[in-house]
Enzyme design. Sequence first.
Site, mmCIF file in Angstrom:
data_model
loop_
_atom_site.group_PDB
_atom_site.id
_atom_site.type_symbol
_atom_site.label_atom_id
_atom_site.label_comp_id
_atom_site.label_asym_id
_atom_site.label_seq_id
_atom_site.Cartn_x
_atom_site.Cartn_y
_atom_site.Cartn_z
ATOM 1 N N ASP A 448 0.684 -0.982 0.327
ATOM 2 C CA ASP A 448 0.289 0.151 0.018
ATOM 3 C C ASP A 448 1.051 1.729 0.106
ATOM 4 O O ASP A 448 2.263 1.145 0.415
ATOM 5 C CB ASP A 448 -0.542 0.086 1.336
ATOM 6 C CG ASP A 448 -1.517 1.053 1.248
ATOM 7 O OD1 ASP A 448 -2.282 1.646 0.648
ATOM 8 O OD2 ASP A 448 -2.149 1.558 2.590
ATOM 9 N N THR A 450 -0.595 5.039 1.478
ATOM 10 C CA THR A 450 -0.018 5.680 2.058
ATOM 11 C C THR A 450 -0.190 5.339 3.977
ATOM 12 O O THR A 450 -0.824 3.668 3.879
ATOM 13 C CB THR A 450 -1.574 6.798 1.856
ATOM 14 O OG1 THR A 450 -1.596 7.374 1.150
ATOM 15 C CG2 THR A 450 -1.767 7.379 3.398
ATOM 16 N N GLU A 549 -3.910 20.852 2.068
ATOM 17 C CA GLU A 549 -3.540 21.914 2.490
ATOM 18 C C GLU A 549 -3.031 22.693 3.466
ATOM 19 O O GLU A 549 -3.318 23.771 4.274
ATOM 20 C CB GLU A 549 -5.690 21.567 2.626
ATOM 21 C CG GLU A 549 -5.878 22.334 0.851
ATOM 22 C CD GLU A 549 -7.192 23.729 1.176
ATOM 23 O OE1 GLU A 549 -8.291 22.701 2.128
ATOM 24 O OE2 GLU A 549 -7.462 24.497 0.444
ATOM 25 N N PHE A 590 -12.151 23.134 -5.625
ATOM 26 C CA PHE A 590 -11.297 21.791 -6.109
ATOM 27 C C PHE A 590 -12.141 21.046 -6.496
ATOM 28 O O PHE A 590 -12.495 20.140 -4.790
ATOM 29 C CB PHE A 590 -9.725 21.614 -5.266
ATOM 30 C CG PHE A 590 -9.629 20.516 -5.577
ATOM 31 C CD1 PHE A 590 -8.108 20.151 -6.469
ATOM 32 C CD2 PHE A 590 -10.028 19.142 -4.532
ATOM 33 C CE1 PHE A 590 -7.493 19.886 -6.440
ATOM 34 C CE2 PHE A 590 -9.044 18.051 -5.213
ATOM 35 C CZ PHE A 590 -8.136 17.973 -6.297
ATOM 36 N N LYS A 613 -4.882 28.329 -6.867
ATOM 37 C CA LYS A 613 -4.122 27.982 -6.708
ATOM 38 C C LYS A 613 -4.615 27.180 -7.122
ATOM 39 O O LYS A 613 -5.877 26.331 -6.498
ATOM 40 C CB LYS A 613 -3.491 27.875 -5.047
ATOM 41 C CG LYS A 613 -4.877 26.805 -4.381
ATOM 42 C CD LYS A 613 -3.685 26.996 -2.783
ATOM 43 C CE LYS A 613 -5.289 25.658 -2.120
ATOM 44 N NZ LYS A 613 -4.514 25.881 -0.715
ATOM 45 N N ARG A 646 5.789 17.651 -4.224
ATOM 46 C CA ARG A 646 4.669 18.148 -4.760
ATOM 47 C C ARG A 646 4.258 19.874 -4.791
ATOM 48 O O ARG A 646 4.582 19.897 -4.147
ATOM 49 C CB ARG A 646 3.169 17.516 -3.525
ATOM 50 C CG ARG A 646 3.440 16.149 -3.876
ATOM 51 C CD ARG A 646 2.586 15.665 -2.491
ATOM 52 N NE ARG A 646 1.529 15.720 -2.289
ATOM 53 C CZ ARG A 646 0.465 14.777 -2.295
ATOM 54 N NH1 ARG A 646 0.822 13.546 -2.315
ATOM 55 N NH2 ARG A 646 -0.817 14.786 -2.124
ATOM 56 N N ASP A 728 -5.071 6.539 -4.234
ATOM 57 C CA ASP A 728 -4.619 7.746 -4.120
ATOM 58 C C ASP A 728 -4.815 7.536 -5.771
ATOM 59 O O ASP A 728 -4.902 6.516 -6.608
ATOM 60 C CB ASP A 728 -3.339 7.964 -3.808
ATOM 61 C CG ASP A 728 -3.154 8.808 -2.864
ATOM 62 O OD1 ASP A 728 -4.351 10.082 -3.353
ATOM 63 O OD2 ASP A 728 -2.659 9.456 -2.180
ATOM 64 N N ARG A 860 -5.739 4.281 -7.967
ATOM 65 C CA ARG A 860 -7.442 4.677 -8.314
ATOM 66 C C ARG A 860 -7.997 2.473 -7.856
ATOM 67 O O ARG A 860 -8.499 2.515 -8.667
ATOM 68 C CB ARG A 860 -7.486 4.795 -8.878
ATOM 69 C CG ARG A 860 -7.681 6.876 -9.194
ATOM 70 C CD ARG A 860 -7.866 7.079 -8.031
ATOM 71 N NE ARG A 860 -8.749 8.055 -7.426
ATOM 72 C CZ ARG A 860 -9.503 8.511 -6.345
ATOM 73 N NH1 ARG A 860 -9.073 7.906 -6.045
ATOM 74 N NH2 ARG A 860 -10.006 9.364 -6.524
ATOM 75 N N ASP A 886 -1.720 -0.932 5.655
ATOM 76 C CA ASP A 886 -1.805 -0.421 7.272
ATOM 77 C C ASP A 886 -3.272 -0.263 7.570
ATOM 78 O O ASP A 886 -3.927 0.586 8.681
ATOM 79 C CB ASP A 886 -1.367 1.182 7.592
ATOM 80 C CG ASP A 886 -1.803 2.198 7.096
ATOM 81 O OD1 ASP A 886 -1.604 3.382 7.426
ATOM 82 O OD2 ASP A 886 -1.692 1.648 5.528
#
Length: 1248
Positions: A448, A450, A549, A590, A613, A646, A728, A860, A886
């Site tokens: 995995d 994340t 963010e 967004f 942004k 990023r 992700d 995805r 996890d």
Amino acid sequence: MSRRRVDSQGSMGPDDEVMPYSDDETDDELGASSDGEAEEPPGAPQPPVEVKPSEMGWKVKANDRPYHHLPEFQKKVFLCIKKSRYSGNGIKTYKYNVLTFLPLNLYEQFKRAANLYFLALLILQIIPDISTLPWYTTLIPLVVVLGITAIKDLVDDLARHRMDKEINNRKSEVLLDGRFQESKWMNIQVGDVVRLKKNDFIPADILLLSSSNPNSLCYVETAELDGETNLKFKMGLRVTDERLQEEHQLAQFDALIECEEPNNRLDKFVGTMLWQGERYPLDLDNMLLRGCKVRNTEECHGLVIFAGADTKIMRNGGKTRFKRTKIDELMNYMVYTIFVLLILVAAGLAIGHTFWYEEIGSKAWYLYDGKNQDASYRGFLSFWGYIIVLNTMVPISLYVSVEVIRLGQSKFINWDLQMYFSEKDTPAKARTTTLNEQLGQIQYIFSDKTGTLTQNIMQFKKCTIAGRSYGSPTTAEGVTLDRGRPVDWSWNRYADRKFQFMDHSLVAVVRSKKDKDATEFFKLLSLCHTVMVEHKDGELVYQAASPDEGALVTAARNFGYVFLSRTQDTITISEMEQETTYEMLALLDFNSDRKRMSIILKFPDGHIRLYCKGADTVIYERLAPNSRYKDTTQSALDIFANETLRTLCLCYKDISATEYEAWSRKHKEAQVSSADRDAALDHVYEQIENNLMLIGATAIEDKLQDGVPETIAKLAKADIKIWVLTGDKKETAENIGYSCSLLTDDMQIHYGEDVNEKLRLRQGNRRNEPSNFHRGKKKPAEPFFPEPGKNALIITGGWLNEILYEKKKKRRRLRLRRLGKRPPPSSPQDGQPMNDWEKEMRQIDFVDMACECEAVICCRVTPKQKANVVSLVKKYKKAVTLSIGDGANDVNMIKTADIGVGISGQEGMQAVMSSDYAFAQFRYLQRLLLVHGRWSYIRMCKFLRFFFFKNFAFTLVHFWYSFFSGYSSQVAYEDWFITLYNLCYSSLPVLLVGLLDQDVNDKLSLKFPKLYLPGQQGTLFNYRNFFISLFHGIFVSLIIFFIPYGAFLQTMGQDGEAPSDYQSFAVVTASSLIFTVNLQISLDTSYWTFVNCFAVLGSIAIYFGIMFDIHSAGIHVIFPSAFTFTGVASNALRQPYLWLTIILTVGISLLPVICIQFLHKTIWPSVGDKVQRNRKKYEMEMEEEEKKKRPPAFQRGQRSRRSAYAFSHSRGYADLISSGRSIRRRPPARGGPQDSIREVPQREAENI
């Protein structure tokens, strides 16, 4: 809640941003829904989705427990016994209880062929006519083996009992008899109303009725489900929010819920609530799922819909598969082989006895035994007699020794301090004891992303403002340093002390207030976001839709631009200690198509400005022609991308009042548009987000866990392939691929479209081949990537379904076929498979192609797709696989792989509960595999080879003896020697080799990953090794029998007596065997410790000690029938002649082995032999390297790469903020901290 489907037939192919919708629909559902859809004309407007009654099979009545026990809700369990179809909330993972332990455990143990075989032997030994050995020779070892295994199973099951008890006894408040009472989780039932407090775990799948927050918002943390710690929000229905706040209102609540049956879809829930004559639709936003945690909500009330085994988290676990190692399977086949050999040998000797009795036995008067049995009957009895005599070829102690070794290996993993994570006090844990040696054979790792590779922590690292880059260690005057010190934030009372930044020059620029661009840069970061703020003990706490963010707003806070509070239409910040409130005119949120967000603000002086942004790809298209710094910012973006950061571009636009008024009217129209509101809003947003002025860009680091790139590089050298399977989005996954060295600049990357095209061509070629080729012997397939160089595959869940023809397509195919839009899939031009064989070939092609690549990233993907990918590789590559994750979304994959590893110490423990091994950091995987796994494999192989050898050498002496005893199933040794040989005399040295042996130490194992290859290839234990052990055993048994036999022939002792009696012969052969076996294991031991030395000498000493005791006169007096070798040992072993015989026998047995080992290590040394030979040299080199070690300088890549944009992969909360649903009351002006928002919302479009 309608959701956009992936259009699998469109020319564009699947949408990379969307997770494949409900990919675990069953064939029945697909069939049923296809029938309903067939009549719809394709262009007709879609009516609201009506759920059919057939799908609404689950009924829940609030506050009515007897309702759920009505006969209509009963299901048959066994014969006429029925029980409610609604599960209780208790969970059960244990296997035994007090009554079932003994019968069930014995049943499981006797399912093992060897144990059943020994039970049959025991029964044979009780029959007097057949018995050649006393019954206790089998009973004692069998009881010991069964007892040890039963104790081990009991200890494991008690741990499960404890864990279940802990979860089932958690407390929760349940509405009973009109008031809330404390109740255990296991007593909660479907239809109960429960009250949950802040930080409570949710005990079942619950429909949210009301909460203490406005509009019954409830914030939950889903770490147990997906390992993510950012919050999601759920919302109660308006009607329940208004009418169900008080205890007495909840007690009178009597709604009937009709919803879907329990299933494993974390992304979907459909139902209706019937209350007071009205029907209300329910969806996933109204549901609180078991395993989540209530956060930032003082209390909430809910109705239990699914309990216990019916909850989504329990349904998502997948089947618990019984995992066995390859060596286990091989060992079983070898036991069957030995069993066949045993029957053949016994049959041969029985035939020999028949002939011998006819020719000699029946004619010799002195052999008459008083039984009138014919030769063939005697041969039949002799067959069973030899089955008993030769039974030690299938060693009973093999299985118990293997269990002891595995238990020891597991303890070594648990005790390894180098896999202990001190920050969270988390040691490594082997949660199973049966798979250790499989860790030394891994070929594929599925990880995995994340929380496994990354920490899911974002850090603001660098930025570029007005063409100038900041972030490297620099002094306030702008002098670049090699190593800097972090900025001191003591001048800023709002600063977050954990935030580290090395560039002092940027702080100096911002504090001087002279640089207008720097001021605008940080002002934008503090205003353009959807973060919520909470004041806790005078501290500001931010909660963001995504960690990115949060990192940007925290950076602005530390540089003096502090976001303080927001209401429905204002936002207040502190600009260098000066508080300013801006009016928020519009928030343009967004989403994954827009890849940007904007905010339109009215400044205190009245002018209107848009801040935006977003990803550089979309921002650069919308910049004004006269915008400055484009090229310098682009160069900085390329540098940041090469550092795998990023990036986001920041820009602004001043808007006149008339322009805003005109746009605002269009915006309001779009907001109330009934048809495709999202598209209408996107179109309106496009009209204002143009002619932007670029300010600069930010660069955020998605922090990897420590040591991830080094671990991946090390495992790659060991020829282990690593695939990343993540939910992700594609850009993020690709970016992490580069930062953890899985992807490199010299790799050719192939995406879904490219892969699909290559597979379609291969399929077309196969169809064009002559049909007789198809199922016959295939010529080896050509590689998919014939050109030289490294390849990598990045594929999304949508494309994965497209490529593998997953059944979610069935619905659309059937519908189109019925409408006559496409011919049925039997024409070769069609991209669909013509039959199951073709679908299977397509899957094989995909696996072959992926396995040609150095790296594979699937993004995805849903939990079920993760498991499917693992099972495809297992099925078609016959490879040993390991999954590591996890969260609960990794559980299915962890259970499907041969070995599952859970990352513990994170918030979610669901993965750990289902795993075989658990530790806190990904980097420990290299030690688990390259050290513990390799050692376990080597030890187990060495143990098994030697074990088979020593039993063949021991047992086959009876075979040679039978030629001289008329094939009469007479034993060559004393009975007690046969009983104790495997238990006492030869077990300890080989057991210690299985526990402690190592060819090279742990540091060298990690330094030379190539040492891992023999395990993958299975070269240390296979049928070849088995037959070598067999022939070695035959050779040694020949020597051990015939040399003493020759020495005893026509011999005279020192005292004039012939020592050539049967009992003296038995002692000499037994003594020769014990010396040979114990010295042979000494030759095979690579790693000597005091314990090994003690075991070898101790085994020989125990043999002589017990033998002299058993042969003593005292014990014969007490048990005259059981101990018949009185005085034999003392008589025989005082003859020097017999000692010389023993020495000669042992010498001849060992000499050939010593010669072969010497030649092998000299002429054909393995990698391990070479490393062993130069061990001292390598150890000195490593010591010197450690002394010289310094942190390596960063090397930039040569090729520019597009970095992932730093946003979450879901919508933010613009709707929530602008609607004011999360705001308790609007203050006339900014009040104190008490009036600011106390909620922390987060809504993910995908739960995973």
